[in-house]
Scaffold this motif. Structure first.
Motif, PDB file in Angstrom:
ATOM      1  N   ALA A 187       0.800  -1.228   0.000  1.00 63.40           N
ATOM      2  CA  ALA A 187       0.000   0.000   0.000  1.00 63.40           C
ATOM      3  C   ALA A 187       0.828   1.272   0.000  1.00 63.40           C
ATOM      4  CB  ALA A 187      -0.927   0.001   1.222  1.00 63.40           C
ATOM      5  N   THR A 188       2.080   1.193   0.424  1.00 63.70           N
ATOM      6  CA  THR A 188       2.888   2.403   0.623  1.00 63.70           C
ATOM      7  C   THR A 188       2.953   3.318  -0.600  1.00 63.70           C
ATOM      8  OG1 THR A 188       4.214   1.441   2.401  1.00 63.70           O
ATOM      9  CG2 THR A 188       5.221   3.235   1.149  1.00 63.70           C
ATOM     10  N   PRO A 189       3.223   2.807  -1.816  1.00 65.50           N
ATOM     11  CA  PRO A 189       3.259   3.720  -2.971  1.00 65.50           C
ATOM     12  C   PRO A 189       1.933   4.447  -3.198  1.00 65.50           C
ATOM     13  CG  PRO A 189       4.279   1.622  -3.527  1.00 65.50           C
ATOM     14  CD  PRO A 189       3.606   1.424  -2.205  1.00 65.50           C
ATOM     15  N   ALA A 190       0.821   3.740  -3.060  1.00 63.97           N
ATOM     16  CA  ALA A 190      -0.487   4.367  -3.271  1.00 63.97           C
ATOM     17  C   ALA A 190      -0.795   5.380  -2.174  1.00 63.97           C
ATOM     18  CB  ALA A 190      -1.585   3.303  -3.330  1.00 63.97           C
TER      19      ALA A 190
ATOM     20  N   ASP B 108       1.391   7.139  -0.454  1.00 63.99           N
ATOM     21  CA  ASP B 108       2.221   8.323  -0.703  1.00 63.99           C
ATOM     22  C   ASP B 108       1.664   9.159  -1.852  1.00 63.99           C
ATOM     23  OD1 ASP B 108       3.909   7.520   1.322  1.00 63.99           O
ATOM     24  OD2 ASP B 108       5.373   6.576  -0.018  1.00 63.99           O
ATOM     25  N   GLN B 109       1.254   8.484  -2.909  1.00 64.00           N
ATOM     26  CA  GLN B 109       0.706   9.205  -4.063  1.00 64.00           C
ATOM     27  C   GLN B 109      -0.600   9.906  -3.711  1.00 64.00           C
ATOM     28  OE1 GLN B 109       0.273   6.760  -7.555  1.00 64.00           O
ATOM     29  NE2 GLN B 109      -0.836   8.316  -8.695  1.00 64.00           N
ATOM     30  N   LEU B 110      -1.460   9.229  -2.971  1.00 62.23           N
ATOM     31  CA  LEU B 110      -2.734   9.832  -2.578  1.00 62.23           C
ATOM     32  C   LEU B 110      -2.505  11.029  -1.665  1.00 62.23           C
ATOM     33  CD1 LEU B 110      -5.823   9.723  -2.596  1.00 62.23           C
ATOM     34  CD2 LEU B 110      -5.707   8.065  -0.713  1.00 62.23           C
ATOM     35  N   PHE B 111      -1.586  10.897  -0.714  1.00 59.37           N
ATOM     36  CA  PHE B 111      -1.306  12.027   0.173  1.00 59.37           C
ATOM     37  C   PHE B 111      -0.714  13.196  -0.601  1.00 59.37           C
ATOM     38  CE2 PHE B 111       1.426  14.316   3.259  1.00 59.37           C
ATOM     39  CZ  PHE B 111       0.413  14.774   4.087  1.00 59.37           C
ATOM     40  N   GLY B 112       0.082  12.894  -1.624  1.00 65.15           N
ATOM     41  CA  GLY B 112       0.615  13.959  -2.458  1.00 65.15           C
ATOM     42  C   GLY B 112      -0.479  14.744  -3.170  1.00 65.15           C
TER      43      GLY B 112
END
Length: 324
Positions: free
Chosen positions: A70-73, A75-79
């Motif tokens: 889940a980490t990449p998603a 990070d992208q969502l928080f961005g």
């Protein structure tokens, strides 16, 4: 603010006390569950209970594969939403926050609300809320400020989507929460779409991570498209073209059931084409060998460990012409 909370509590209990309240809306149904099934009081103050220390560490370790996927998603969502004052939350199946992304200036606010690691947001603990209600209903859920059951939570809007593991089982809720008064329904709708896309990305990455040694095959549904909200329909196939795994979307569209694969199944059978034969398999092997050799029959035969004459006989038998 106190009067707003009192009015909210009165409205919740008035709705619950109506005989047909659960049929009015999904929110009203959740209010009924919160009050009647879980015995919660919308006017109650927060108990402040939060899982921490070794207990939280153990929960995170048990969800290690999920968190890694889940980490990449996250990070992208928080961005995409972090600068608007939103936090990004991943909870486990019980509604306990196991991962969070929060802007430095918003940490204290969301920590006081309980939207931080260890926070418990199951419906049994907090009543109607994005995380808990999403997990109960196993579908994307948006709970705007006054739609929360507990009056202490009416300052927050939550946009959530469920996350299913590589076996098609519900394992988490992905949440974006906002405490800004200027974030209305239009903003919530846009964020909800981002949350659902991110949840499907987590499922895809989780599936591909679990079946890293397999071939991943995309499988549209019977009508040639993916039903909205089901995610990506993927199959994991081993070297012998046997299906060893399937995402929830694939299980639904191909009617594979929800149980883990007890035994591999031929890809052709799963896809609804069981007409394949030994000749089809041999033809595929011969064509692949010819493709690797650039059409050189002698080299292809050598790569397959057979004689040149045998190669020609087999080509003729399955209908492959030299140079094809």
């Amino acid at each position: 603010m106190a009067s707003d909370k009192l009015n909210h509590s009165d409205q919740v209990m008035h709705t619950v006390q109506q005989g047909n309240a659960a049929a009015v809306s999904a929110v009203a149904a959740s209010w009924c569950r919160s009050a009647l099934h879980h015995g919660l009081d919308p006017a109650a103050s927060r108990k402040g209970e939060r899982i921490g220390g070794t207990s939280l560490t153990a929960l995170r370790e048990n969800s290690g594969e999920l968190i890694a996927a889940a980490t990449p998603a996250l990070d992208q969502l928080f961005g995409s939403v972090g600068r608007t004052g939103c936090c990004v939350i991943l909870s486990n199946i019980d509604g306990v926050v196991i991962e969070a992304r929060t802007g430095a200036s918003d940490v204290a606010l969301f920590d006081s609300i309980g939207l931080a690691p260890g926070g418990q947001w199951g419906e049994a603990a907090e009543g109607t809320n994005g995380i808990g209600t999403c997990l109960v209903e196993q579908r994307p859920v948006t709970i705007l400020r006054g739609e929360h059951f507990a009056s202490r939570n009416i300052g927050v809007s939550c946009m959530d989507a469920p996350v299913f593991d590589p076996e098609g089982r519900l394992v988490a809720a992905l949440d974006v929460s906002s405490a800004r008064a200027d974030h209305g329904e239009a903003m919530a709708t846009m964020i909800a779409a981002l949350v659902q896309d991110a949840a499907r990305q987590i499922e895809r990455d989780y599936f591909c991570m679990r079946y890293a040694d397999a071939r991943i095959v995309y499988s549209p549904d019977r009508q040639g498209s993916v039903p909205r909200g089901r995610g990506i329909s993927l199959l994991a196939v081993d070297r012998d073209d046997l299906v060893i795994g399937a995402t929830r979307a694939a299980r639904l569209s191909l009617r594979l059931g929800t149980n883990p694969f007890d035994r591999p199944r031929p890809l052709a059978d799963v896809m609804g084409d069981s007409s394949s034969s030994f000749d089809d398999s041999e033809r595929a092997i011969l064509r692949q060998a010819l493709a690797r050799s650039g059409g050189n029959v002698t080299r292809a035969a050598r790569d397959l460990g057979i004689g040149r004459a045998t190669m020609y006989r087999r080509m003729e038998r399955v209908g492959i012409a030299p140079g094809q």
